[in-house]
Design a protein around this motif. Structure first.
Motif, PDB file in Angstrom:
ATOM      1  N   ASP A   1     -17.088  67.678  -5.002  1.00 47.01           N
ATOM      2  CA  ASP A   1     -18.174  67.838  -5.344  1.00 47.01           C
ATOM      3  C   ASP A   1     -18.622  66.401  -6.036  1.00 47.01           C
ATOM      4  O   ASP A   1     -19.140  65.665  -6.544  1.00 47.01           O
TER       5      ASP A   1
ATOM      6  N   LYS B   1      -5.072  70.601  -3.353  1.00 49.72           N
ATOM      7  CA  LYS B   1      -6.252  71.263  -4.258  1.00 49.72           C
ATOM      8  C   LYS B   1      -7.226  70.184  -3.942  1.00 49.72           C
ATOM      9  O   LYS B   1      -8.470  70.553  -4.542  1.00 49.72           O
ATOM     10  N   TYR B   2      -7.693  69.143  -3.043  1.00 45.79           N
ATOM     11  CA  TYR B   2      -8.357  68.455  -2.698  1.00 45.79           C
ATOM     12  C   TYR B   2      -8.947  68.563  -1.624  1.00 45.79           C
ATOM     13  O   TYR B   2     -10.462  67.851  -1.297  1.00 45.79           O
ATOM     14  N   TYR B   3      -8.420  70.073  -1.133  1.00 51.12           N
ATOM     15  CA  TYR B   3      -9.451  71.028  -0.063  1.00 51.12           C
ATOM     16  C   TYR B   3      -9.296  72.707  -0.407  1.00 51.12           C
ATOM     17  O   TYR B   3      -9.406  72.488   0.391  1.00 51.12           O
ATOM     18  N   SER B   4      -9.761  72.694  -1.646  1.00 52.00           N
ATOM     19  CA  SER B   4      -9.617  73.588  -1.846  1.00 52.00           C
ATOM     20  C   SER B   4     -10.492  74.929  -1.311  1.00 52.00           C
ATOM     21  O   SER B   4     -10.141  75.620  -1.218  1.00 52.00           O
ATOM     22  N   LYS B   5     -11.850  74.342  -1.520  1.00 51.15           N
ATOM     23  CA  LYS B   5     -12.082  74.890  -1.615  1.00 51.15           C
ATOM     24  C   LYS B   5     -12.814  75.306   0.421  1.00 51.15           C
ATOM     25  O   LYS B   5     -14.264  75.662   1.021  1.00 51.15           O
ATOM     26  N   GLU B   6     -12.311  73.854   1.031  1.00 52.60           N
ATOM     27  CA  GLU B   6     -12.802  73.431   2.309  1.00 52.60           C
ATOM     28  C   GLU B   6     -11.972  74.343   3.160  1.00 52.60           C
ATOM     29  O   GLU B   6     -12.019  75.346   4.250  1.00 52.60           O
TER      30      GLU B   6
ATOM     31  N   GLN C   1     -17.146  69.003  -0.880  1.00 53.14           N
ATOM     32  CA  GLN C   1     -17.406  70.080  -1.456  1.00 53.14           C
ATOM     33  C   GLN C   1     -15.958  69.910  -2.732  1.00 53.14           C
ATOM     34  O   GLN C   1     -16.806  70.779  -3.792  1.00 53.14           O
ATOM     35  N   THR C   2     -15.098  69.990  -2.443  1.00 51.31           N
ATOM     36  CA  THR C   2     -13.909  70.294  -3.297  1.00 51.31           C
ATOM     37  C   THR C   2     -14.024  69.770  -4.581  1.00 51.31           C
ATOM     38  O   THR C   2     -14.272  69.114  -5.665  1.00 51.31           O
TER      39      THR C   2
END
Length: 271
Positions: free
Chosen positions: A162, A241-246, A159-160
């Motif tokens: 995309d 920053k690679y998993y900020s949305k998770e 998700q992060t």
């Protein structure tokens, strides 16, 4: 003798007396000079003899000290080469345990060492049996739902980022500050810091198996430490920053001989 000859005789006598006095003075001066010369020579000779005596004593002391030093060096070399002292006590050993630690690098440097493929490994002078096999089980590092499953046969959506990618690990949800526990007994192989998984602890659990725990903070262990199952390896950190949305999570990867395998297949609650 007439009157004119008397003064002449007196002058001659006076002259002779003066000459004799002069000669006597020279003789006396010569005597004193010779005596001073002899005294000087005698003093110089005494000084030379005293110096020679001191040099001789110093040479003897130096020779004795050198012999002692050589004896001590010889004893040390003998002790180092044989591993025992003269009295038969052990002073050191040139051999190591049959296992190897398989670890190198330092905490937070981002470097990792190579691991041995034997089940028994040594650390801190003690041997620990780490013998993970295909029939062994691992514990889950944190209580939480699986955000992203292991997938190396097809891509999954990040998700992060995309984008669709292969996922060599299981991404498990966790709250910041939650304890992250070790899944099996092992030795800490490396502690790396990467942009993708943050602080990551790699534990060698034996026979080519490794467990990697990412997105950690406040790691209490160090490279080379032996850790039991359920040992605290660190705490859940803020995501990179690679998993900020998770959101906050634990990156949990398992490897066999350097290749990723699905850790779910080794969990204790599997069928």
């Amino acid at each position: 003798m007439n009157k004119n000859q008397k003064p002449s005789m007196s002058k001659r006598r006076a002259t002779v007396a003066a000459v004799l006095c002069f000669v006597a003075a020279i003789a006396i001066a010569g005597t004193y000079t010779f005596n001073d010369y002899r005294k000087t020579q005698k003093n110089e000779l005494a000084k030379a003899e005293e110096k020679a005596k001191q040099d001789s004593e110093a040479a003897k002391e130096t020779g004795t000290s050198k012999i002692k030093n050589e004896d001590m060096t010889s004893d040390t070399d003998e002790s180092d080469s044989n591993g025992t002292g003269k009295d038969g006590t052990t002073t050191g050993s040139g051999t190591t345990d049959s296992g190897t630690t398989g670890t190198s690098g330092s905490e937070g440097t981002g470097t990792s060492g190579s691991s041995g493929q034997t089940g028994t490994q040594a650390t801190a002078g003690k041997s620990h049996n780490i013998n993970f096999t295909e029939d062994s089980y691992i514990l889950w590092p944190v209580n939480g739902a699986v955000i992203m499953s292991y997938s190396m046969d097809k891509t999954v959506y990040f998700q992060t980022l995309d984008q669709y990618k292969y996922n060599p690990a299981v991404i498990i949800e966790g709250a910041e500050g939650d304890q992250v526990l070790c899944g099996a007994p092992g030795i800490v192989k490396s502690i790396d810091v990467s942009a993708q998984t943050g602080t990551t602890v790699n534990v060698d659990i034996g026979n080519g198996y490794e467990l990697l725990y990412g997105q950690l903070k406040e790691v209490p262990v160090k490279v080379g430490d032996y850790v039991e199952a359920k040992s605290v390896l660190g705490y859940v950190s803020q995501p990179t920053k690679y998993y900020s949305k998770e959101g906050c999570n634990v990156y949990f990867e398992m490897r066999k001989d350097g290749q990723p395998v699905n850790p779910v297949e080794y969990t204790a609650d599997q069928d």
